[in-house]
Each structure stands twice: as C-alpha cells, then as structure tokens.
Design an enzyme around this catalytic site. Sequence first.
Site, PDB file in Angstrom:
ATOM      1  N   LYS A 206       2.306  -3.627   6.444  1.00 55.61           N
ATOM      2  CA  LYS A 206       2.768  -2.222   6.501  1.00 55.61           C
ATOM      3  C   LYS A 206       1.895  -1.421   5.528  1.00 55.61           C
ATOM      4  CE  LYS A 206       4.851   0.878   5.038  1.00 55.61           C
ATOM      5  NZ  LYS A 206       4.150   2.171   4.819  1.00 55.61           N
TER       6      LYS A 206
ATOM      7  N   GLY B 198       1.677  -0.839  -5.308  1.00 51.65           N
ATOM      8  CA  GLY B 198       2.052   0.566  -5.223  1.00 51.65           C
ATOM      9  C   GLY B 198       2.663   1.044  -6.522  1.00 51.65           C
TER      10      GLY B 198
ATOM     11  N   GLY C 207       8.151  -0.510  -6.622  1.00 47.88           N
ATOM     12  CA  GLY C 207       8.172  -1.946  -6.921  1.00 47.88           C
ATOM     13  C   GLY C 207       9.530  -2.377  -7.445  1.00 47.88           C
TER      14      GLY C 207
ATOM     15  N   GLU D 237       2.169  -5.531  -7.739  1.00 47.43           N
ATOM     16  CA  GLU D 237       1.001  -4.993  -8.465  1.00 47.43           C
ATOM     17  C   GLU D 237       1.243  -3.498  -8.585  1.00 47.43           C
ATOM     18  OE1 GLU D 237      -1.268  -6.925  -9.658  1.00 47.43           O
ATOM     19  OE2 GLU D 237      -0.662  -8.743  -8.602  1.00 47.43           O
TER      20      GLU D 237
ATOM     21  N   CYS E 183      -5.355   2.339  -9.995  1.00 46.50           N
ATOM     22  CA  CYS E 183      -4.330   1.786 -10.879  1.00 46.50           C
ATOM     23  C   CYS E 183      -4.935   1.453 -12.235  1.00 46.50           C
ATOM     24  CB  CYS E 183      -3.707   0.549 -10.262  1.00 46.50           C
ATOM     25  SG  CYS E 183      -4.919  -0.655  -9.753  1.00 46.50           S
TER      26      CYS E 183
ATOM     27  N   GLU F 269       1.889   7.954 -15.561  1.00 44.76           N
ATOM     28  CA  GLU F 269       0.742   7.772 -14.671  1.00 44.76           C
ATOM     29  C   GLU F 269       0.619   9.038 -13.813  1.00 44.76           C
ATOM     30  OE1 GLU F 269       0.971   5.128 -11.228  1.00 44.76           O
ATOM     31  OE2 GLU F 269      -0.921   4.240 -11.838  1.00 44.76           O
TER      32      GLU F 269
HETATM   33  P1  NAD Z   1       3.819   3.972  -3.189  1.00 46.74           P
HETATM   34  O1  NAD Z   1       4.662   3.052  -4.003  1.00 46.74           O
HETATM   35  O2  NAD Z   1       4.324   5.328  -2.929  1.00 46.74           O
HETATM   36  O3  NAD Z   1       3.534   3.340  -1.740  1.00 46.74           O
HETATM   37  C1  NAD Z   1       2.954   2.053  -1.594  1.00 46.74           C
HETATM   38  C2  NAD Z   1       3.408   1.461  -0.264  1.00 46.74           C
HETATM   39  O4  NAD Z   1       4.810   1.231  -0.318  1.00 46.74           O
HETATM   40  C3  NAD Z   1       3.172   2.354   0.952  1.00 46.74           C
HETATM   41  O5  NAD Z   1       2.798   1.564   2.056  1.00 46.74           O
HETATM   42  C4  NAD Z   1       4.545   2.973   1.167  1.00 46.74           C
HETATM   43  O6  NAD Z   1       4.755   3.380   2.500  1.00 46.74           O
HETATM   44  C5  NAD Z   1       5.449   1.808   0.814  1.00 46.74           C
HETATM   45  N1  NAD Z   1       6.806   2.186   0.414  1.00 46.74           N
HETATM   46  C6  NAD Z   1       7.222   3.336  -0.146  1.00 46.74           C
HETATM   47  N2  NAD Z   1       8.557   3.302  -0.360  1.00 46.74           N
HETATM   48  C7  NAD Z   1       8.979   2.088   0.068  1.00 46.74           C
HETATM   49  C8  NAD Z   1      10.237   1.449   0.106  1.00 46.74           C
HETATM   50  N3  NAD Z   1      11.352   2.061  -0.331  1.00 46.74           N
HETATM   51  N4  NAD Z   1      10.309   0.197   0.600  1.00 46.74           N
HETATM   52  C9  NAD Z   1       9.205  -0.433   1.046  1.00 46.74           C
HETATM   53  N5  NAD Z   1       7.980   0.119   1.035  1.00 46.74           N
HETATM   54  C10 NAD Z   1       7.863   1.367   0.546  1.00 46.74           C
HETATM   55  O7  NAD Z   1       2.383   4.005  -3.888  1.00 46.74           O
HETATM   56  P2  NAD Z   1       1.094   4.824  -3.444  1.00 46.74           P
HETATM   57  O8  NAD Z   1       1.250   6.259  -3.795  1.00 46.74           O
HETATM   58  O9  NAD Z   1       0.711   4.472  -2.062  1.00 46.74           O
HETATM   59  O10 NAD Z   1      -0.009   4.176  -4.410  1.00 46.74           O
HETATM   60  C11 NAD Z   1      -0.240   4.613  -5.706  1.00 46.74           C
HETATM   61  C12 NAD Z   1       0.381   3.661  -6.704  1.00 46.74           C
HETATM   62  O11 NAD Z   1      -0.120   2.338  -6.482  1.00 46.74           O
HETATM   63  C13 NAD Z   1       0.012   3.982  -8.122  1.00 46.74           C
HETATM   64  O12 NAD Z   1       1.130   3.840  -8.944  1.00 46.74           O
HETATM   65  C14 NAD Z   1      -1.039   2.930  -8.460  1.00 46.74           C
HETATM   66  O13 NAD Z   1      -1.180   2.641  -9.819  1.00 46.74           O
HETATM   67  C15 NAD Z   1      -0.536   1.761  -7.696  1.00 46.74           C
HETATM   68  N6  NAD Z   1      -1.587   0.783  -7.451  1.00 46.74           N
HETATM   69  C16 NAD Z   1      -1.532  -0.429  -8.114  1.00 46.74           C
HETATM   70  C17 NAD Z   1      -2.549  -1.361  -7.933  1.00 46.74           C
HETATM   71  C18 NAD Z   1      -2.510  -2.695  -8.614  1.00 46.74           C
HETATM   72  O14 NAD Z   1      -3.152  -3.617  -8.136  1.00 46.74           O
HETATM   73  N7  NAD Z   1      -1.791  -2.856  -9.719  1.00 46.74           N
HETATM   74  C19 NAD Z   1      -3.609  -1.071  -7.079  1.00 46.74           C
HETATM   75  C20 NAD Z   1      -3.632   0.174  -6.431  1.00 46.74           C
HETATM   76  C21 NAD Z   1      -2.612   1.081  -6.616  1.00 46.74           C
END
Ligand code: NAD
Length: 486
Positions: free
Chosen positions: A172, A225, A230, A245, A279, A376
Amino acid sequence: MQKYKLYINGEWVESGETFTRVNPANPKEVTGEFQQGNEEDIDKAVEAAENAFERWSEVPPPKRGQVLLKVAQLLREDKEDLARLETIEMGKVIIEARGDVQEAIDIAEYMAGEGRRLFGFTTTSELRDKFCMTIRRPIGVVGLITPWNFPIAIPAWKIIPALICGNTTVFKPSSDTPLCAIRLVEILEKAGVPKGVVNLVTGPGSAAGMHLVRHKKVRAISFTGHRDTGELILKEAGLKRVGLELGGKNGIIIMDDADLELALDGVIWGGFGTTGQRCTAASRVIVHEKIKEKFEKLLVERINKLKLGSGLDPSVDIGPLVNKAAQEKSQKYVQIGLDEGAKLSCGGKIPKMEGFFFEPTLFTNCSIDMKIAQDEIFGPVVSLISVKDFEEAIKVMNSIKYGLSSSIYTNNIRNAFKAIEKIEAGITYINASTIGAEIHLPFGGIKDSGNGTREGGQTGIEEFSEIKTVYIDYSGKLQRAQIDVE
Ligand code: NAD
C-alpha cells in the site's frame, strides 16, 4: 488522462472510486487517475497473497534470487525514465531521483545474492549425539506501507527482502506517489514474479492501510512514515510482527576545530537536499559558539545561492515540496519560530512561483526547547543552535524525542569517538552529513524514530524472516536437556 489500476492476483483491476495526483512543481499538470482501493480490495489482495504463499515459499531461494536479479536489470534499463517520473510525481531534483532508483537496483542485486545465503547457524549441544542449528523461514503474508519521499527505494527496501525470504506481499503506497509504485510493480511482474506474490492496492491509509494493518491473515507489517501513524499502527496490529521506520529531527554538530567548508557542504546537502523532506534530513545545526558568527554568515551566503525550480532542470538545487499541505506546514513553522523569538536569517516565505515551493530557510539563535528545534517540519527549514563546548553539543543533540541520524564535524579524534558513543541515534556520521544510507548496512533509529527493527542488508533479512531452531537427536534414546547432563 490515463487511468491506472490495482494489481491483485496477477491482474490489473479497478476498484470503483478514483483520485488524481498533480505534479508539485506545476499543479495544473495532473499525473494520472488512480484507484481509491478499499477494504474489499485489501481482502482480495490478502487472499491472493495467501493462496500464492505455499508455492512461492517452496521455490528454492537461489531461484527467487534469479527473479530479483532480473528486477535489478529491468530497473537499470528504465532508470532514467523512472527517475524523471519520480521527479514529476513528487518533486525531488533529477539527480536525487536517479539515486533513489539506484538504491532499488542495489537492494535487488544484494538480495539476489542472499538467495544463496539466508544463513542460520549451527552450534554445540549439551548432550551427546545431538545436533543443533537454526534456519530461516518465511513469515507468510506481509503488509508493506510506504511514504512518498523515496517512492521507488523504500518500497524496494521492503518488497525485495520480503520476496527473497519467501513471503508474499500486499503493498500500500502513499497516495502522493501511486505512479512510481505502479511502475515498480510492473517491473516485478515483467521480471517473472508469479501472480499473487506481489499485490498492489493504492488508496487512503486510514481505510485501505488500516484494514491491512488489522487483517487477521497478515502476519507482519512493515511501515515507513510519520511517527504518529506508526504509533497508531502498533496499537492496531494485534500480535503481528511490526517494523516501524519513523521520523527524525537530525542534528549536525560543528565543532570549532571542524573543516568549515566541508561542514557547509554537509549542512546544505543534509538540510536542503530533497527540500528537507528526508527522514534523515539535517534540520538542526549545533555549532560551537567560537565559530557561530562566521559559520552563519557563510551558510546564509550559500543558502542564498540555491536555485529553486522544477527538479527536471539540472541547474536546479531545490524542487518543490510534495503538496500544498507540506508547503503550509513549513509556513506555519516559520511563524512559530518567529513567535518563539528565533532570528530568521534567510528565507521563510512562499516564493511567487507556480508549484509548492518554499524558500530555503535558516533560523538562528534557537534554543533546544523551541518547537522549531523539536518538531519534524519536513521542509527546508533549519534551526541553528550555538553551544559552548562538546558536552553541551551532545546534550543538545540528545534533547529531542527522535533518534534517527546524526553527524559531527570535528578534527579531534577523541571527540569523534566520544560522539559515536554518546549520541542517541541509530546512525552517526563523522565528517559527513546526516544522509547517505548504503543498502548493505542497517538503517533505522532509536527512541521515537522506530521500534527496534532495522532495514537494509542482513537486518532486512531479519525483518522479513522467522528463525526456526532445530534439534536433531541421533542418540536413539530419550535425552533430557538440563537433566541428563551428568
Ligand atoms: P504518513 O505516515 O502520513 O504516511 C505513510 C504511509 O502510511 C502512507 O502510505 C499512508 O497512506 C499510510 N497511512 C496513513 N495513515 C494510515 C493509517 N491510519 N493506517 C495505515 N496506513 C496509514 O507519512 P508520509 O507523510 O507519507 O511520510 C513522511 C514521514 O515518513 C516523515 O515523518 C518521515 O520522517 C518518515 N520517513 C521515515 C523513514 C525512515 O526510514 N525512518 C524514511 C522516509 C520517511
């Protein structure tokens, strides 16, 4: 406008509702119409993955590796097209988009080789005529939920190790980058991944994503994300294995003995690369007070030279933010910084350009308790904090809830080694910026940046396999551990 589909059980299918996505550098350009996958689609995808599991898990791992080698080859052939697509879909400059695709090639090649390793270990037994070892087994159906900022590399970091370990998957992706996800899955299909082994459901996280997280037949979730997403996933996943992550508020320490030009390069690259949307972005600069003024002056000069524009133009340094909400978030945090009393040294505005651009921004005279130094922001907004000595620098570095990446610029070897020991983070760079993960090393953070899993290399195998312990007793009699040991 082209309409794209879901990929379930080896078929490209429609769901019903759709959504569109625009080019963030030029929001008038719609990049496609995508399926708004729902709970029913997730059920179908999980069922397909479940049905495909036995056959795929029985394919000898070196043969699974051959499929992944083909994936690497196809990615290499399509590298330039994929990179351009990525720039158009999420905005990062083309040179970085090429790097993102290269990361997927690297992981596919590495994991192809893992097909001939997937090591367990053998050890001794406390009893005679008894043999002990561990082997790796697949987990089952795994759910993979990914963000938009590395829309080829992060899915590849999950799908490819999951496949070499013999799992089947439901993927997804983020709704900001559905097209990159579709192109990646097309390559997997073309490379010969059998039907049902990889399934793709685009759609909202709150419905499709959450249903995947809660699904009883999904044995593991791997999520990258936002920290708060998370945390929610961890609460909802039940007893599944969950790999998280999450975000960061990464710092670079610059000591008074540092090579300043090198440190400047590191701050520019870490703070403003990917428009601050990594990130591992360096959003805090912790600088020794003796060089603070000089460093700030040089940094502002360098920032003012950065060119904004479409990432497809090779002379551009900074592309747009991913969407309007991200642009508004950066603007909101500039106001917060001003209200908190930080000094705005440069940037801070939405430029008069089409697209979701934001000026590269530097706040100075920040203190550790300010929100701009704690949250962040995920935009091109960097906070500079000055410190009196090494001990205070470490204290400031560790004063956040996150613990992903970190860096120190110093020519003092004792301080370099002390920093490795004292900094609370999953990754520490010495005399290099906070970004630049290589695929064969563990990647992940401590504190609120994750829950202990690491991706990449050997740790990627650990995330996506179960360990089975095997005892083989060839004594021909009942032998009782801890009892028959005299
Ligand atoms: P996000 O958490 O908004 O979304 C990430 C994914 O989760 C998307 O596919 C989204 O549709 C899904 N999602 C959202 N709500 C959900 C729920 N309730 N249940 C299940 N899935 C859900 O994050 P984003 O804006 O896409 O990405 C940015 C974030 O990701 C930043 O905080 C960044 O630091 C982090 N990030 C971390 C790493 C790492 O490896 N540590 C790498 C890249 C990005």
